[in-house]
Scaffold this motif. Structure first.
Motif, mmCIF file in Angstrom:
data_model
loop_
_atom_site.group_PDB
_atom_site.id
_atom_site.type_symbol
_atom_site.label_atom_id
_atom_site.label_comp_id
_atom_site.label_asym_id
_atom_site.label_seq_id
_atom_site.Cartn_x
_atom_site.Cartn_y
_atom_site.Cartn_z
ATOM 1 N N GLN A 161 46.097 12.442 -23.457
ATOM 2 C CA GLN A 161 47.508 12.508 -23.820
ATOM 3 C C GLN A 161 47.929 11.181 -24.443
ATOM 4 O OE1 GLN A 161 50.159 14.045 -20.865
ATOM 5 N NE2 GLN A 161 51.979 13.786 -22.140
ATOM 6 N N ARG A 162 48.616 11.315 -25.594
ATOM 7 C CA ARG A 162 49.214 10.166 -26.274
ATOM 8 C C ARG A 162 50.660 10.528 -26.575
ATOM 9 N NH1 ARG A 162 44.055 10.753 -27.919
ATOM 10 N NH2 ARG A 162 42.708 8.884 -28.037
ATOM 11 N N GLY A 163 51.559 10.055 -25.762
ATOM 12 C CA GLY A 163 52.963 10.386 -25.951
ATOM 13 C C GLY A 163 53.180 11.883 -25.838
ATOM 14 N N ARG A 164 53.667 12.499 -26.916
ATOM 15 C CA ARG A 164 53.955 13.938 -26.922
ATOM 16 C C ARG A 164 52.806 14.737 -27.538
ATOM 17 N NH1 ARG A 164 59.555 14.491 -26.097
ATOM 18 N NH2 ARG A 164 59.564 16.578 -27.000
ATOM 19 N N THR A 165 51.587 14.137 -27.496
ATOM 20 C CA THR A 165 50.402 14.762 -28.094
ATOM 21 C C THR A 165 49.319 14.972 -27.047
ATOM 22 O OG1 THR A 165 50.840 13.739 -30.251
ATOM 23 C CG2 THR A 165 48.593 14.491 -29.820
ATOM 24 N N TRP A 166 48.722 16.149 -27.077
ATOM 25 C CA TRP A 166 47.504 16.421 -26.317
ATOM 26 C C TRP A 166 46.335 16.472 -27.301
ATOM 27 C CZ3 TRP A 166 46.908 20.302 -21.734
ATOM 28 C CH2 TRP A 166 47.524 19.769 -20.588
ATOM 29 N N SER A 167 45.281 15.724 -26.984
ATOM 30 C CA SER A 167 44.076 15.712 -27.809
ATOM 31 C C SER A 167 42.930 16.327 -27.032
ATOM 32 C CB SER A 167 43.721 14.282 -28.223
ATOM 33 O OG SER A 167 44.779 13.669 -28.930
ATOM 34 N N THR A 183 41.231 6.147 -34.456
ATOM 35 C CA THR A 183 40.441 5.694 -33.309
ATOM 36 C C THR A 183 41.001 4.433 -32.664
ATOM 37 O OG1 THR A 183 38.997 4.490 -34.841
ATOM 38 C CG2 THR A 183 38.336 6.723 -34.208
ATOM 39 N N ASP A 184 41.997 3.784 -33.324
ATOM 40 C CA ASP A 184 42.532 2.547 -32.765
ATOM 41 C C ASP A 184 43.620 2.793 -31.727
ATOM 42 O OD1 ASP A 184 44.161 3.637 -34.704
ATOM 43 O OD2 ASP A 184 44.966 1.701 -35.350
ATOM 44 N N LYS A 185 44.005 4.060 -31.527
ATOM 45 C CA LYS A 185 45.052 4.379 -30.554
ATOM 46 C C LYS A 185 44.424 4.908 -29.280
ATOM 47 C CE LYS A 185 48.567 5.447 -34.041
ATOM 48 N NZ LYS A 185 49.517 6.480 -34.559
ATOM 49 N N ALA A 186 44.455 4.081 -28.246
ATOM 50 C CA ALA A 186 43.900 4.489 -26.954
ATOM 51 C C ALA A 186 44.817 5.511 -26.311
ATOM 52 C CB ALA A 186 43.731 3.273 -26.044
ATOM 53 N N PRO A 187 44.254 6.442 -25.538
ATOM 54 C CA PRO A 187 45.102 7.446 -24.882
ATOM 55 C C PRO A 187 45.971 6.817 -23.795
ATOM 56 C CG PRO A 187 42.836 7.623 -24.124
ATOM 57 C CD PRO A 187 42.827 6.641 -25.246
ATOM 58 N N ASP A 188 47.171 7.389 -23.623
ATOM 59 C CA ASP A 188 48.016 6.965 -22.503
ATOM 60 C C ASP A 188 47.336 7.291 -21.181
ATOM 61 O OD1 ASP A 188 49.833 6.196 -24.418
ATOM 62 O OD2 ASP A 188 51.011 8.037 -24.277
ATOM 63 N N LYS A 189 46.709 8.465 -21.164
ATOM 64 C CA LYS A 189 45.936 8.832 -19.984
ATOM 65 C C LYS A 189 44.928 9.899 -20.367
ATOM 66 C CE LYS A 189 49.825 11.734 -18.431
ATOM 67 N NZ LYS A 189 50.698 12.045 -17.288
ATOM 68 N N THR A 190 43.827 9.871 -19.631
ATOM 69 C CA THR A 190 42.783 10.874 -19.825
ATOM 70 C C THR A 190 42.963 11.938 -18.754
ATOM 71 O OG1 THR A 190 41.264 9.254 -20.768
ATOM 72 C CG2 THR A 190 40.320 11.291 -19.918
ATOM 73 N N LEU A 191 43.287 13.143 -19.197
ATOM 74 C CA LEU A 191 43.578 14.230 -18.260
ATOM 75 C C LEU A 191 42.316 14.923 -17.773
ATOM 76 C CD1 LEU A 191 46.515 15.788 -20.317
ATOM 77 C CD2 LEU A 191 46.692 14.114 -18.468
ATOM 78 N N TYR A 192 41.280 14.884 -18.608
ATOM 79 C CA TYR A 192 40.026 15.577 -18.248
ATOM 80 C C TYR A 192 38.898 14.870 -18.975
ATOM 81 C CZ TYR A 192 36.379 19.173 -18.190
ATOM 82 O OH TYR A 192 35.197 19.845 -18.031
ATOM 83 N N GLU A 193 37.761 14.747 -18.306
ATOM 84 C CA GLU A 193 36.604 14.122 -18.933
ATOM 85 C C GLU A 193 35.342 14.730 -18.362
ATOM 86 O OE1 GLU A 193 35.321 9.672 -20.428
ATOM 87 O OE2 GLU A 193 36.522 9.869 -18.591
ATOM 88 N N ALA A 194 34.385 14.960 -19.221
ATOM 89 C CA ALA A 194 33.116 15.550 -18.788
ATOM 90 C C ALA A 194 31.988 14.917 -19.578
ATOM 91 C CB ALA A 194 33.114 17.062 -18.994
ATOM 92 N N GLU A 195 30.849 14.787 -18.936
ATOM 93 C CA GLU A 195 29.669 14.270 -19.608
ATOM 94 C C GLU A 195 29.074 15.369 -20.489
ATOM 95 O OE1 GLU A 195 27.885 11.393 -19.876
ATOM 96 O OE2 GLU A 195 29.686 10.466 -19.025
ATOM 97 N N PRO A 196 28.694 15.029 -21.709
ATOM 98 C CA PRO A 196 28.064 16.048 -22.560
ATOM 99 C C PRO A 196 26.692 16.425 -22.025
ATOM 100 C CG PRO A 196 27.902 13.891 -23.586
ATOM 101 C CD PRO A 196 28.777 13.710 -22.372
ATOM 102 N N ASN A 197 26.272 17.628 -22.360
ATOM 103 C CA ASN A 197 24.938 18.060 -21.981
ATOM 104 C C ASN A 197 23.908 17.200 -22.707
ATOM 105 O OD1 ASN A 197 25.970 20.138 -20.405
ATOM 106 N ND2 ASN A 197 25.986 21.581 -22.136
ATOM 107 N N ARG A 198 22.995 16.639 -21.945
ATOM 108 C CA ARG A 198 21.967 15.795 -22.550
ATOM 109 C C ARG A 198 20.809 16.587 -23.113
ATOM 110 N NH1 ARG A 198 24.105 11.030 -23.900
ATOM 111 N NH2 ARG A 198 25.522 10.308 -22.259
#
Length: 939
Positions: A561-567, A645-660
């Motif tokens: 989340q970055r402000g009013r944006t979900w990525s 890419t220079d805008k860091a997220p306000d918060k990371t709502l979900y994160e997962a490791e990619p399949n190796r």
């Protein structure tokens, strides 16, 4: 609700007839009561509500015309006023009376409604508009009239005749020379079709209450102006009778819309559109692919015909000559001679009312030349008859009873240098023979029988077959050929006939409009319903990620989340059509994201590099999915952007490791046609694909292939070559071992941020790069988001692999690489790629690849390579070339996916002009940056 007066749009003021009609219905009926059965009624909306709800609450009169029911929005009046003003300006002068009539027509604010059925609208929310206070619902009684608008401004009204075509009403109103009509149906739908004897086309009958606009030939009104006139008429109600500008006529000489037909375009014996042996100037619609087989003793012809653009037809294939052996019995057995051929036809002039269609053509211009010929042909249609006549040269004009008219320009055109024989190197363009030598007239007629499935053909052949390249003399008893076509299905034609006065023939042609291929995705996950409102509280983000993966098969790496944006960040997106994928992601996020989120981003993390993002305007997207919007309020809700890419997220709502580690199993099929060992050599194999991610931006991948079924026991011939054998050892690579490793490599991808942002990408790779070469290399690509232009460079050092396709290597090694420019021209949807550099055999030159990419992703293209190697050293074929068709599986399968099917016609595999076949290219890996990314496959 209040009933409003209905005014007549004709004349300078309110007409007496209109006032009398309006006086009879001044008061609005009370809600829930049945209104008057008389004149049209305007219902003013007082409270915001759905059209479906209004229809359920307000029963319509029994005689209401549901097709003519319209929603009139005040928000549309400015846009429609601008259209009216533009029309008035364009019609000033000769057509000022018409312009004045259009200026007096009301600006209604009408918005077309797909269907005035309350329950259907409720089930299709995207077609159900919200009515705002001040909007009007216009209900008209069923009309029994068709109104023809004349260029004088008069309106001719004709009683509706069930099933009658537009021409019926035009004749009744004295319009006799129009060649195209615009029919505006009561629901506002506009269709345009030919109505003259030369261009009549399939059409729907005008419904009662329709407008027809059809300027005559002498009126000199441009088609785009007619489009605008029809668009404005679509905003009007069913035309009332005006004493000043209207008159009535009765229909006569009624013809039915169901009898109107498009001109049939049927392949001839050579696979091109024509009669029997002779061509015509006709062509199939753009996007058509046809496969044709014909048999005329001693010839059998198999051809593929492509129509990439409206004015160019290309056919390629093989001819078998049954009484001529292919080669020595010990090599080819009893196989008959196979001659490769290519045919080209270019339209020079499009048919009009007074002029025929004209085309220039080349037969067998790339084969051995044994059947080479050229022609100029014209075709003119007269209702069910299509008459063609032309002048042929070479094989097309083999009778040679007419002096070449070009001989008046230069005597060299009077002789054709050397009768083309099988001794000439195949694949060479022999321009020195074009349009030279004696000529002959040819022509014929095609007649569409009253039964729609049957077509009759008759022609006079320009060839007498005295110098035919068959193994024995061919006798011609008559130059007249006759044929009967049975159109067994919309995609299948069967022709039987008699040619040369003594030979029965048969031709079968299967054809399909590839540009219109589409398939409902009923095997995909059920789409998430889209609601017009946003959730009161956010859903579980883990559920959001899981549902996105279930809906799209994409791997969700993170939700930020970055402000009013979900990525939503997805890893290594492997998809077919991008837009449906983005729509499915948007549906899930719209369901779960908090109400304050206005922007949705789908970020494509390709091998550790965020190459692009699809951006969704949540408000615009949700409204488009849940209501019918007037055109003035419609805006594109989806766009492609570079990733900041220079805008860091306000918060990371979900994160997962990619399949190796990932693997997959599939089938591979390859074939070659026309070789001396057998006409068809093929292999069906099983592939095991493996991938191991070492880092986000570095991965190893490989492929193990095991042959299942083939006929390579017949594959004994190795083509001669005077160059380094970089491709002509194909037999050895295919037959030495059944289990092989076609590819095993390590690849690293990145971007050069220091060069000015994320538009610069690089790729490094090393390993077993393809079936015949191993080595290492790198690639650079500059590709701005949404740009039609991109440029790149690849450099490689490679060494030839062992025939076993294991880890062994041969002695030959070479530097190879190219600079490539990519251009999506925007002209006829053509995409051009131009590469220059050094090829695998050490030769240097350029490759040009041009393709037509249709909206559904189907592409038709051709490529050619010319290097510093002479035609003699290159060998048969003279230079590398080929034609291909690519069909995305998304266009033909009921489940979404990234794969595609390719048909490639490459007459010969030679060593000159051979490029390294790399597994990964930056242009493909960055496809989400392209200008068509969100348009391909869009409805």
């Amino acid at each position: 609700m209040i009933n409003r007066l209905s005014f007549s749009p004709w004349g300078g003021g309110v007409m007496l007839s209109s006032l009398l009609v309006a006086a009879a219905s001044v008061a609005a009926p009370a809600a829930g009561h049945v209104p008057s059965q008389g004149a049209a009624t305007d219902y003013r909306i007082e409270t915001r509500q759905r059209l479906s709800d209004w229809l359920l609450a307000n029963p319509l009169p029994d005689n209401a015309d549901l097709l003519a029911l319209s929603w009139r929005s005040a928000a549309e009046q400015d846009r429609q006023q601008a259209l009216q003003s533009q029309l008035r300006q364009r019609l000033n002068g000769r057509w000022s009376a018409l312009g004045g009539v259009i200026a007096d027509m009301p600006v209604t604010g009408r918005v077309a409604v797909p269907k005035a059925d309350a329950r259907w609208l409720q089930a299709n929310a995207h077609a159900d508009p919200w009515l705002s206070p001040g909007d009007i619902v216009h209900v008209a009684p069923r009309s029994q009239q068709i109104t023809v608008l004349l260029t004088t401004g008069h309106q001719c009204q004709v009683p509706h005749q069930g099933g009658a075509d537009a021409a019926t009403y035009l004749r009744a109103c004295g319009v006799v020379s129009a060649d195209r009509a615009w029919v505006v149906q009561p629901d506002g739908v506009i269709t345009s079709h030919g109505v003259a004897r030369w261009n009549q086309s399939t059409q729907h009958a005008p419904a009662a209450g329709a407008w027809i606009w059809a300027p005559e030939l002498g009126d000199d009104i441009d088609p785009d102006l007619s489009d605008q006139v029809a668009s404005f008429l679509a905003l009007q109600e069913v035309a009332p009778l005006s004493p000043t500008w209207s008159f009535k006529r009765s229909p006569r000489d009624i013809t039915l819309a169901a009898d109107a037909r498009d001109l049939p375009t049927v392949g001839n014996d050579w696979g091109v559109v024509g009669l029997m042996q002779t061509p015509t100037a006709r062509m199939s619609p753009a996007g058509t692919l046809a496969i044709t087989y014909s048999r005329q003793e001693p010839y059998s012809v198999l051809n593929m015909r492509l129509q990439p653009v409206e004015w160019l037809e290309l056919a390629l294939g093989y001819m078998s000559i049954s009484d001529r052996p292919y080669g020595p019995t010990e090599l080819s057995g009893d196989q008959s001679w196979k001659d490769k051929s290519a045919h080209l036809k270019v339209r020079l002039w499009q048919e009009s009312a007074w002029w025929p269609e004209v085309a220039l053509g080349w037969r067998d211009f790339l084969g051995t030349g044994a059947f080479s010929g050229e022609y100029l042909v014209a075709s003119k249609r007269y209702g069910p008859f299509d008459v063609s006549a032309g002048l042929g040269f070479g094989y097309v004009g083999g009778r040679g009873d007419v002096r070449n008219p070009l001989g008046r320009v230069s005597e060299r055109f009077d002789t054709r240098p050397g009768r083309d024989t099988f001794s000439r190197s195949g694949g060479q363009v022999n321009g020195k023979t074009f349009f030279r030598g004696p000529a002959a007239f040819f022509g014929g007629v095609q007649y569409q029988l009253p039964w729609q499935q049957w077509v009759l053909k008759a022609e006079v052949d320009g060839n007498d077959y005295e110098h035919d390249p068959a193994g024995r003399p061919i006798k011609q008893d008559s130059p007249v050929n006759l044929g009967l076509v049975y159109r067994a299905a919309s995609w299948l034609d069967v022709t039987v006939g008699v040619e040369r006065g003594n030979m029965a023939t048969v031709t079968v042609s299967a054809h399909a409009p590839l540009d219109k291929l589409t398939m409902p995705k009923f095997l995909d996950a059920r789409p998430v319903p889209v609601l017009p409102t946003r959730p009161a509280q956010a859903g579980l983000v883990a559920t959001t990620a899981k549902d996105i993966q279930d809906q799209t098969n994409l791997k969700v790496r993170a939700i930020e989340q970055r402000g009013r944006t979900w990525s939503v960040v997805v890893t290594d997106p492997d998809m077919g059509y991008e837009r449906p994928v983005v729509e499915r992601v948007a549906a899930v996020v719209h369901r779960d994201a908090p109400a304050e989120v206005d922007r949705i981003e789908l970020r494509f993390d390709q091998r550790g590099v965020q190459v692009a993002q699809a951006v969704v305007d949540r408000e615009a997207w949700a409204r488009a999915k849940t209501e019918l919007l007037p055109p003035s309020q419609q805006r594109e809700a989806l766009s492609t952007e570079a990733v900041a890419t220079d805008k860091a997220p306000d918060k990371t709502l979900y994160e997962a490791e990619p399949n190796r580690f990932a693997y997959g199993v599939g089938l591979a099929y390859r074939q070659s046609l026309g070789g001396p060992d057998a006409f068809l050599l093929f292999q069906l194999a099983a592939d095991l694909n493996l991938s191991w991610r070492l880092r986000d931006d570095t991965w190893a991948n490989g492929r193990l292939r095991v042959g299942l079924v083939d006929n390579y026991d017949k594959f004994k011939y190795t083509a001669p070559s005077d160059m380094p054998r970089v491709r002509t050892y194909i037999r050895e690579y295919l037959t030495t071992r059944n289990a092989t490793i076609p590819n095993l490599q390590i690849t690293h991808m990145g971007s050069f941020e220091a060069l000015g942002g994320s538009d610069h990408f690089y790729l490094g790779y090393a390993g077993l790069l393809e079936t015949m070469f191993a080595g290492l290399g790198g690639e650079y690509l500059y590709r701005p988001v949404g740009s039609r232009l991109a440029v790149g460079v690849d450099v490689n050092r490679v060494r030839q692999r062992a025939f076993e396709q294991d880890f062994g290597l041969r002695d030959y090694e070479v530097n190879t690489g190219h600079a490539t420019a990519y251009w999506d021209t925007g002209w006829y949807d053509l995409v051009a790629k131009l590469s220059a550099g050094q090829y695998l055999a050490g030769d240097r030159g350029v490759t040009l690849d041009v393709s037509r990419v249709f909206r559904n992703g189907v592409s038709m293209g051709a490529y050619a390579t010319k290097t510093n190697v002479s035609a003699e050293r290159f060998g048969e074929g003279s230079f590398d070339k080929g034609v291909y068709v690519t069909i995305p599986f998304d266009a033909i399968l009921p489940k979404s996916g990234p794969s595609e099917a390719s048909i490639v016609y490459a007459p010969l595999l030679r060593d000159g002009g051979a490029r390294l076949s790399r597994r990964f290219t930056l242009y493909d890996l960055t496809s989400t940056r392209g200008p068509r990314a969100l348009q391909t496959g869009a409805p």
